[in-house]
Motif scaffolding. Sequence first.
Motif, PDB file in Angstrom:
ATOM      1  N   GLY A 414       1.127  -8.338  12.160  1.00  0.00           N
ATOM      2  CA  GLY A 414       0.717  -7.012  10.935  1.00  0.00           C
ATOM      3  C   GLY A 414       2.553  -7.192  10.315  1.00  0.00           C
ATOM      4  N   VAL A 415       2.996  -8.029  10.357  1.00  0.00           N
ATOM      5  CA  VAL A 415       3.807  -8.783   9.795  1.00  0.00           C
ATOM      6  C   VAL A 415       3.168  -9.632   8.469  1.00  0.00           C
ATOM      7  CG1 VAL A 415       5.866 -10.119   9.589  1.00  0.00           C
ATOM      8  CG2 VAL A 415       5.515  -9.132  11.447  1.00  0.00           C
ATOM      9  N   MET A 416       2.636 -10.077   8.486  1.00  0.00           N
ATOM     10  CA  MET A 416       1.704 -10.950   7.290  1.00  0.00           C
ATOM     11  C   MET A 416       1.161  -9.987   6.396  1.00  0.00           C
ATOM     12  SD  MET A 416      -1.443 -12.674   8.374  1.00  0.00           S
ATOM     13  CE  MET A 416      -3.548 -11.644   8.870  1.00  0.00           C
ATOM     14  N   ILE A 417       0.476  -8.814   6.684  1.00  0.00           N
ATOM     15  CA  ILE A 417      -0.125  -7.854   5.594  1.00  0.00           C
ATOM     16  C   ILE A 417       1.124  -7.348   5.244  1.00  0.00           C
ATOM     17  CG2 ILE A 417      -1.406  -5.764   6.100  1.00  0.00           C
ATOM     18  CD1 ILE A 417      -2.328  -9.139   6.769  1.00  0.00           C
ATOM     19  N   ALA A 418       2.884  -6.263   6.048  1.00  0.00           N
ATOM     20  CA  ALA A 418       3.637  -5.861   5.732  1.00  0.00           C
ATOM     21  C   ALA A 418       4.090  -6.239   4.340  1.00  0.00           C
ATOM     22  CB  ALA A 418       4.791  -5.595   6.932  1.00  0.00           C
ATOM     23  N   TRP A 419       4.757  -7.630   4.579  1.00  0.00           N
ATOM     24  CA  TRP A 419       4.636  -9.136   3.706  1.00  0.00           C
ATOM     25  C   TRP A 419       4.303  -9.352   2.258  1.00  0.00           C
ATOM     26  CZ3 TRP A 419       9.603 -10.142   1.978  1.00  0.00           C
ATOM     27  CH2 TRP A 419       9.363 -10.922   1.037  1.00  0.00           C
ATOM     28  N   ALA A 420       3.000  -9.611   2.515  1.00  0.00           N
ATOM     29  CA  ALA A 420       2.028  -9.345   1.009  1.00  0.00           C
ATOM     30  C   ALA A 420       1.943  -8.104   0.710  1.00  0.00           C
ATOM     31  CB  ALA A 420       0.387  -9.388   1.713  1.00  0.00           C
ATOM     32  N   GLY A 421       1.691  -6.807   1.372  1.00  0.00           N
ATOM     33  CA  GLY A 421       2.209  -5.663   0.493  1.00  0.00           C
ATOM     34  C   GLY A 421       3.338  -5.630  -0.033  1.00  0.00           C
ATOM     35  N   MET A 422       4.430  -6.303   0.604  1.00  0.00           N
ATOM     36  CA  MET A 422       6.078  -6.611   0.110  1.00  0.00           C
ATOM     37  C   MET A 422       5.984  -7.098  -1.408  1.00  0.00           C
ATOM     38  SD  MET A 422       9.132  -5.178  -0.278  1.00  0.00           S
ATOM     39  CE  MET A 422       9.359  -4.387   1.995  1.00  0.00           C
ATOM     40  N   GLU A 423       5.118  -7.976  -1.420  1.00  0.00           N
ATOM     41  CA  GLU A 423       5.141  -8.677  -2.575  1.00  0.00           C
ATOM     42  C   GLU A 423       4.444  -8.416  -3.612  1.00  0.00           C
ATOM     43  OE1 GLU A 423       5.842 -12.036  -3.401  1.00  0.00           O
ATOM     44  OE2 GLU A 423       5.550 -13.774  -1.716  1.00  0.00           O
ATOM     45  N   TRP A 424       3.351  -7.178  -3.606  1.00  0.00           N
ATOM     46  CA  TRP A 424       2.796  -6.593  -4.331  1.00  0.00           C
ATOM     47  C   TRP A 424       4.107  -5.122  -5.376  1.00  0.00           C
ATOM     48  CZ3 TRP A 424      -1.341  -7.658  -7.444  1.00  0.00           C
ATOM     49  CH2 TRP A 424      -2.319  -8.916  -6.268  1.00  0.00           C
ATOM     50  N   LEU A 425       4.081  -5.050  -3.703  1.00  0.00           N
ATOM     51  CA  LEU A 425       4.799  -3.761  -4.531  1.00  0.00           C
ATOM     52  C   LEU A 425       6.766  -4.489  -5.194  1.00  0.00           C
ATOM     53  CD1 LEU A 425       5.967  -0.831  -4.030  1.00  0.00           C
ATOM     54  CD2 LEU A 425       6.802  -1.273  -2.174  1.00  0.00           C
ATOM     55  N   LYS A 426       7.030  -5.708  -5.151  1.00  0.00           N
ATOM     56  CA  LYS A 426       7.989  -5.874  -5.439  1.00  0.00           C
ATOM     57  C   LYS A 426       7.365  -6.692  -6.910  1.00  0.00           C
ATOM     58  CE  LYS A 426       9.470  -8.849  -2.792  1.00  0.00           C
ATOM     59  NZ  LYS A 426      10.327 -10.228  -1.961  1.00  0.00           N
ATOM     60  N   GLU A 427       5.961  -6.494  -7.114  1.00  0.00           N
ATOM     61  CA  GLU A 427       5.698  -7.068  -8.629  1.00  0.00           C
ATOM     62  C   GLU A 427       5.213  -6.012  -9.784  1.00  0.00           C
ATOM     63  OE1 GLU A 427       3.173 -10.514  -9.146  1.00  0.00           O
ATOM     64  OE2 GLU A 427       4.906 -11.575  -8.545  1.00  0.00           O
ATOM     65  N   GLY A 428       5.870  -4.232  -8.915  1.00  0.00           N
ATOM     66  CA  GLY A 428       5.580  -3.001  -9.915  1.00  0.00           C
ATOM     67  C   GLY A 428       3.917  -3.534  -9.426  1.00  0.00           C
ATOM     68  N   ARG A 429       2.433  -3.902  -8.621  1.00  0.00           N
ATOM     69  CA  ARG A 429       1.198  -4.268  -8.577  1.00  0.00           C
ATOM     70  C   ARG A 429       0.707  -4.379  -7.353  1.00  0.00           C
ATOM     71  NH1 ARG A 429      -1.278  -9.377 -10.102  1.00  0.00           N
ATOM     72  NH2 ARG A 429       0.694 -10.320  -8.867  1.00  0.00           N
ATOM     73  N   GLY A 430      -0.314  -3.693  -7.039  1.00  0.00           N
ATOM     74  CA  GLY A 430      -1.285  -3.878  -6.225  1.00  0.00           C
ATOM     75  C   GLY A 430      -2.150  -2.368  -5.492  1.00  0.00           C
ATOM     76  N   VAL A 431      -0.858  -1.321  -5.979  1.00  0.00           N
ATOM     77  CA  VAL A 431      -1.019  -0.260  -5.625  1.00  0.00           C
ATOM     78  C   VAL A 431      -2.396   0.511  -5.280  1.00  0.00           C
ATOM     79  CG1 VAL A 431      -0.276   2.021  -5.158  1.00  0.00           C
ATOM     80  CG2 VAL A 431       0.911   0.071  -4.610  1.00  0.00           C
ATOM     81  N   ALA A 432      -3.201   1.473  -4.823  1.00  0.00           N
ATOM     82  CA  ALA A 432      -4.279   2.073  -5.174  1.00  0.00           C
ATOM     83  C   ALA A 432      -4.199   3.279  -5.608  1.00  0.00           C
ATOM     84  CB  ALA A 432      -5.597   1.708  -4.054  1.00  0.00           C
ATOM     85  N   GLU A 433      -4.709   3.474  -7.126  1.00  0.00           N
ATOM     86  CA  GLU A 433      -5.226   4.351  -7.588  1.00  0.00           C
ATOM     87  C   GLU A 433      -5.903   6.060  -6.856  1.00  0.00           C
ATOM     88  OE1 GLU A 433      -6.265   3.913 -11.808  1.00  0.00           O
ATOM     89  OE2 GLU A 433      -5.315   2.160 -12.008  1.00  0.00           O
ATOM     90  N   ASP A 434      -6.692   5.159  -5.706  1.00  0.00           N
ATOM     91  CA  ASP A 434      -7.417   6.153  -5.644  1.00  0.00           C
ATOM     92  C   ASP A 434      -7.770   5.334  -3.991  1.00  0.00           C
ATOM     93  OD1 ASP A 434      -9.065   8.840  -4.682  1.00  0.00           O
ATOM     94  OD2 ASP A 434     -10.503   8.114  -5.495  1.00  0.00           O
ATOM     95  N   PRO A 435      -6.773   5.586  -2.837  1.00  0.00           N
ATOM     96  CA  PRO A 435      -6.614   5.752  -1.559  1.00  0.00           C
ATOM     97  C   PRO A 435      -8.166   5.714  -0.949  1.00  0.00           C
ATOM     98  CG  PRO A 435      -4.590   6.710  -2.214  1.00  0.00           C
ATOM     99  CD  PRO A 435      -5.686   6.177  -3.469  1.00  0.00           C
ATOM    100  N   GLU A 436      -8.856   6.576  -1.388  1.00  0.00           N
ATOM    101  CA  GLU A 436     -10.013   6.568  -0.628  1.00  0.00           C
ATOM    102  C   GLU A 436     -10.560   6.363  -0.969  1.00  0.00           C
ATOM    103  OE1 GLU A 436     -10.342   8.988   2.170  1.00  0.00           O
ATOM    104  OE2 GLU A 436      -8.103   9.301   2.242  1.00  0.00           O
TER     105      GLU A 436
END
Length: 469
Positions: A414-436
């Motif tokens: 789970g660590v690598m997935i959390a960190w990949a998410g963090m890399e995207w979050l810090k760049e202000g990108r990668g968040v799903a507009e519609d999670p569903e």
Amino acid sequence: MVAAMFFYPYSFTPKMAAPIGREMCRKCFSQIVQKYPLKSSISSDVLVRRLHNVPKKGLNVLRYHPKVAFSKKSQIRTFADDAGRKSRLLVLGIETSCDETGAAVVDDRGNVLGEALHSQKLVHLKHGGIVPTVAQQLHRDHIEDVVQGALDRAGLRLQDVAAIAATVKPGLALCLQIGVEYAKKLVRQSGKPFIPVHHMEAHALTARMMENIEFPFLVFLLSGGHCLLAVARGVGDFLLLGSTTDEAPGVVFDQVARKLKLKHHPACSTLSGGQAIEVLASRGDSQAFKLTVPMARYANCDFSFAGHKNQTYRLIDRKEKEEGIPADSDQIVSSVNDIAASFQKTASQHLMQRLHRAILYCQQRHIIPQHNKTLVLSGGVASNMYIRRSLQAVTDRFGYRLVCPPPRLCTDNGVMIAWAGMEWLKEGRGVAEDPEAVEFQPRCPLGVDMSTDVLNAGIKTTPKIRIPS
């Protein structure tokens, strides 16, 4: 059925509550654990006040909190005890792409605040390989406890994280489904942003938690389901130089181990196929049997392991016939160590040749700057030390720095997935507009395919680089 295992990489350092003045109470924590569930969202100072029946003004609380001992870089504390918590980003990561149910919370400094991992290894070892339906049910049975365990280890509630990341591609469809659906459930409950993560990108970015690695850098990912060479130019920006055309090395190592009946070998009964091959190969003669290196005449960076597996199968069949061993018996050929060593060496030579060409291609195209010649090696197969030494010989030849995450972070977690998410979050990108609307994808390449350009470059890998003894 063999019992599955939970792994909680943390230790406890109690700091007891002082109900009145500076007097330390040594009963608070044990009483809290007995009277209140770990999932309770009630803060520790409220719980201590209830236990001691004292008003808030008369209570001086030093919270009990977990410490996670995982990353060498980190001095990890819980979110609740960090004075700078308001300025920190926290991401919860969920991994269920194959046979590990993992969850972790990381912060934007690369600290692992809490992690939990449920391993299915012993269950699948009994079956002789991963059974997708079994893996799916094990994910379903344990994902809630694993995610809550990671939050508990970090001393957090779901509302404390900034975003939720989960593996959505690639992987086993039945397994991905469990993680994606559970992540969506948490997103609906919390209203937090959802960050879909590419499993192989997560492997590639993990090393940036440990060391200061600037883009661009070369990536070599070796696992049970994947084998690829790529250039990481940025988060979500990869050039794919080559990938496997048939089977991945981890799967083939497991299949050859099964053909050799290594689960009946006293030194290998509790090991995965790849681990068993590595152990026995260290005792054998890698020159005993001459096996053909796959795709030696193809001037690209693609991989093929099916032919290597088949020639090894034929060798095993021949040796069993010579020794009069029935194929359906538990008896193991006497030359098992030499077969394992020869098989491993030939696989390593194949990997070395492709890496050699990838480095020359990056040099020819001026893709990797001279001041940043770095190769990140990750994935479960990267934990094989013989393969690692072989690839180190190639990087040494060209002055590349070889960076490998710790073995625990090379396998799925789970660590690598959390960190990949963090890399995207810090760049202000990668968040799903519609999670569903996010769907899992069992097959998904990484980045822009450059394999044709690599082939057209016509790069020769001579002279050959020898594997260090």
